[in-house]
Every structure is written in C-alpha cells, then in structure tokens.
Motif scaffolding. Structure first.
Motif, PDB file in Angstrom:
ATOM      1  N   HIS A 112      -0.417  -2.314 -12.702  1.00  0.00           N
ATOM      2  CA  HIS A 112      -1.487  -3.660 -12.705  1.00  0.00           C
ATOM      3  C   HIS A 112      -1.430  -4.336 -14.271  1.00  0.00           C
ATOM      4  O   HIS A 112      -2.035  -3.224 -14.918  1.00  0.00           O
TER       5      HIS A 112
ATOM      6  N   ARG B 239      -2.495  -0.321  -5.466  1.00  0.00           N
ATOM      7  CA  ARG B 239      -2.617   0.620  -6.419  1.00  0.00           C
ATOM      8  C   ARG B 239      -2.407   1.467  -6.884  1.00  0.00           C
ATOM      9  O   ARG B 239      -0.622   0.795  -6.281  1.00  0.00           O
TER      10      ARG B 239
ATOM     11  N   GLY C   3     -10.962  -5.189 -10.295  1.00  0.00           N
ATOM     12  CA  GLY C   3     -11.120  -4.802  -8.787  1.00  0.00           C
ATOM     13  C   GLY C   3      -8.695  -5.071  -9.449  1.00  0.00           C
ATOM     14  O   GLY C   3      -8.679  -5.563  -9.453  1.00  0.00           O
ATOM     15  N   GLN C   4      -8.615  -4.405  -8.157  1.00  0.00           N
ATOM     16  CA  GLN C   4      -6.756  -4.481  -7.681  1.00  0.00           C
ATOM     17  C   GLN C   4      -6.530  -4.683  -6.827  1.00  0.00           C
ATOM     18  O   GLN C   4      -6.700  -4.534  -5.746  1.00  0.00           O
ATOM     19  N   ASN C   5      -6.828  -6.248  -6.823  1.00  0.00           N
ATOM     20  CA  ASN C   5      -6.221  -6.840  -5.808  1.00  0.00           C
ATOM     21  C   ASN C   5      -5.397  -7.970  -6.081  1.00  0.00           C
ATOM     22  O   ASN C   5      -5.220  -8.732  -7.154  1.00  0.00           O
ATOM     23  N   TRP C   6      -4.213  -8.117  -5.128  1.00  0.00           N
ATOM     24  CA  TRP C   6      -2.577  -9.240  -5.793  1.00  0.00           C
ATOM     25  C   TRP C   6      -3.318 -10.464  -4.529  1.00  0.00           C
ATOM     26  O   TRP C   6      -3.266  -9.544  -3.180  1.00  0.00           O
ATOM     27  N   GLN C   7      -2.798 -11.368  -4.833  1.00  0.00           N
ATOM     28  CA  GLN C   7      -2.642 -12.322  -4.149  1.00  0.00           C
ATOM     29  C   GLN C   7      -1.805 -13.863  -3.851  1.00  0.00           C
ATOM     30  O   GLN C   7      -0.907 -13.382  -4.637  1.00  0.00           O
TER      31      GLN C   7
ATOM     32  N   ASN D 230      -4.203 -11.754   0.980  1.00  0.00           N
ATOM     33  CA  ASN D 230      -5.236 -10.680  -0.369  1.00  0.00           C
ATOM     34  C   ASN D 230      -4.938  -9.713  -0.272  1.00  0.00           C
ATOM     35  O   ASN D 230      -4.890  -8.436   1.372  1.00  0.00           O
ATOM     36  N   THR D 231      -4.363  -8.627  -0.825  1.00  0.00           N
ATOM     37  CA  THR D 231      -4.021  -7.489  -0.787  1.00  0.00           C
ATOM     38  C   THR D 231      -4.223  -6.406  -1.652  1.00  0.00           C
ATOM     39  O   THR D 231      -4.068  -6.942  -3.012  1.00  0.00           O
ATOM     40  N   ALA D 232      -5.288  -5.274  -1.335  1.00  0.00           N
ATOM     41  CA  ALA D 232      -5.666  -4.638  -2.801  1.00  0.00           C
ATOM     42  C   ALA D 232      -4.395  -2.954  -2.860  1.00  0.00           C
ATOM     43  O   ALA D 232      -3.274  -3.219  -1.409  1.00  0.00           O
TER      44      ALA D 232
ATOM     45  N   THR E 103       0.717  -1.266   0.102  1.00  0.00           N
ATOM     46  CA  THR E 103       0.297  -0.239  -0.252  1.00  0.00           C
ATOM     47  C   THR E 103       1.226   1.217   0.173  1.00  0.00           C
ATOM     48  O   THR E 103       0.659   2.431  -0.143  1.00  0.00           O
TER      49      THR E 103
END
Length: 302
Positions: free
Chosen positions: A189, A213, A195-199, A209-211, A183
């Motif tokens: 991305h 930007r 949605g912008q979420n990396w797992q 899971n991390t949102a 963050t």
C-alpha cells in the motif's frame, strides 16, 4: 461565437465521449459546451451527434466534419504558436511527484521546450506538498481528489488505478475475485494515504470499501510496482505506472468486475488573472498529453 473554439470543443467532445468530460477538460461550463456544439451544427447545417441520456454517437455528417475540424484546430494552434514563441520566455518552476515526472511531464517537456526555445523549465520532484509562494513554484501538478486549499485548482485529467500482482504470486496464493477477498492477501500500500482502505466501484456503480493490510508500504508507486513484480503481494497503483509491466506479462490484473477509485490530476497555481503565457501554454500541453495518454490506454485513436 468563435468558430475555431467551437471546432476545438467539438473535437474534445468526440475524443472524450461526453459533453461533461469535454467541459472539465476545457475548464468551461457544461452549458457553454452545448452552445458551442449547437454552433458547430448550425455551421455544418447538419446534426453532428446523436444525444441520449446515456451516450453520444457521432453521425455520418459528424464524422466528415470531425476530420475538417481537427485540421482547423491544428492550423489555429500553429498560428497561435508562432505569436506565442515570441513572448514565451523566462523560467517556469514546476513541482510534481516522482511518478508524475516519469509518466506525464518528462515525456512531454522536450517537445514543449523545442516549441518554445526561449523558455527555461525547472522541475522540482517531491512527493510532499510544497508552498507555491515560499518555494517560488509557478505550478504544482498533483494526483489527488482533494486539491490543496488556497490555490487555483484546474483539473487536467484523470488517473486510473489498477490492482495487480505477479503471475508467481497469483499462482501461489490465488487471484481475488472481489474486494472482500483482499483480506486474505498481502496488500502493498501507499504510505501517504491515511488509513489503509481501498475503494472500488462494481459494475452497477456501487461503491465498495475494503480495509486491507500488508507488510510493505512506500511513498512512491514505482517502488510498489517493483515489489509486486518481485512477488511480494498485490498492489494498487496508477495504470500508467503498471502499464509496461502488464504489457510484458510481469504483472497481471485482478478483479476485472471492480474498478479502483479514480483520482483527478490537477494543476495548482496562485492566480487566474496574472497567468503568464508560459504557464497557460504548459497547462494546455499537459492537458493534451493526458488526453492522448487516455486514448492510448483505452486503445482508441485521436
């Protein structure tokens, strides 16, 4: 049971390190893989693998048999190819994304066409989903965990991803050690993901899971790689896309304790029963290319 097939199954178990992985690679059931392994051990008159709940280890007898079984499998392939060359002809239309064409299909197609000179391949490169019927596509090769419905989806391999950035970016902004620290970074991305979420998975196998930007997105992974090399931020891209830049030092890996989500590589086609020889052989060639590439990436030898 067919001993040539048993040898092929044994080879793939040794290459991939597990019976389940061999079953997925060969598109057969896990119990069938066990039966073929039992057949090989009966044929050899010795235990070839030590099996436990956590890992497989090859025995000294298995090492000797593996050398012979590889030779047997190659001879069987050569004999089959002599007959196949006479029947493989016409046009095979294949659809794939840009990175798949560059790193998977492009490198293998010249050798495949040399083997089957009467065949013509038309490669349709498009990052969007295609209609197999409407666009007369025989095969779509997709990197996804959600194959398109209404098709036969054969899993051909896996696509590992990495998180990386340029040395200059990391020197200026620091290297994240955990997904939570993402963050604080500009994350480049992939624009097609909703949605912008990396797992990730941690060392204990727990999913994290991390949102994220960032100020740049693209639908082609090579563009994200180039942006990361230029120092724009952190990128999560396929390992095969970033491999050369990592090897040359233009990109560096971060967060070694966390593994990005792995995607499947699928061959999508319309019929399992009415499968032309060219399609069947091409699928097998792609699967072998991915297996060889996986061994290269992990530093193993076949």
């Amino acid at each position: 049971m067919d001993r040539v097939t048993a040898a092929t199954v044994f080879n793939r178990i040794c290459e991939l390190g597990s019976l389940s992985a061999a079953a997925r690679a060969l598109d057969i059931s896990r119990p069938m893989v066990s039966r073929y392994l039992d057949e090989m051990e009966k044929w050899a008159g010795a235990r070839l693998l030590h099996r436990s709940s956590r890992r497989l280890t090859i025995t000294p007898a298995g090492e000797k048999i593996l050398e012979k079984s590889r030779v047997l499998a190659r001879l069987a392939e050569e004999i089959a190819e002599q007959g196949a060359q006479r029947e493989v002809q016409g046009t095979l239309r294949v659809a794939c994304a840009h990175s798949t064409a560059t790193h998977i299909l492009g490198p293998m197609i010249p050798a495949f066409l040399a083997r089957y000179p009467a065949l013509r391949i038309e490669l349709e490169i498009n990052n969007q989903s295609v209609s197999l019927i409407g666009e007369r596509i025989d095969l779509a090769v997709r990197i996804t965990n959600d194959p398109e419905p209404g098709t036969i989806a054969r899993r051909l391999g896996e696509c590992a991803s990495v998180v990386c950035a340029s040395p200059g970016y990391l020197q200026q902004h620091g290297a994240p050690q955990t997904p939570q620290e993402l963050t604080q970074h500009n994350c480049l991305h992939y624009s097609r993901f909703a949605g912008q979420n990396w797992q990730f998975k941690d060392r204990n196998g727990e999913v994290v899971n991390t949102a994220i930007r960032g100020n740049f997105s693209a639908g082609i992974s090579s563009v994200l790689c180039d942006a990361a090399i230029a120092g724009c931020g952190l990128a999560m891209v396929p390992e095969m896309e970033a491999r050369a830049a990592i090897g040359s030092g233009k990109l560096q890996l971060v967060m070694s304790d966390f593994t990005p989500k792995t995607l499947g590589i699928y061959g999508l086609y319309l019929s399992r029963e009415l499968q032309p020889a060219a399609l069947r052989l091409f699928l097998a060639a792609v699967q072998q290319q991915l297996a060889d590439d996986s061994l290269l990436a992990t530093g193993k030898t076949a």
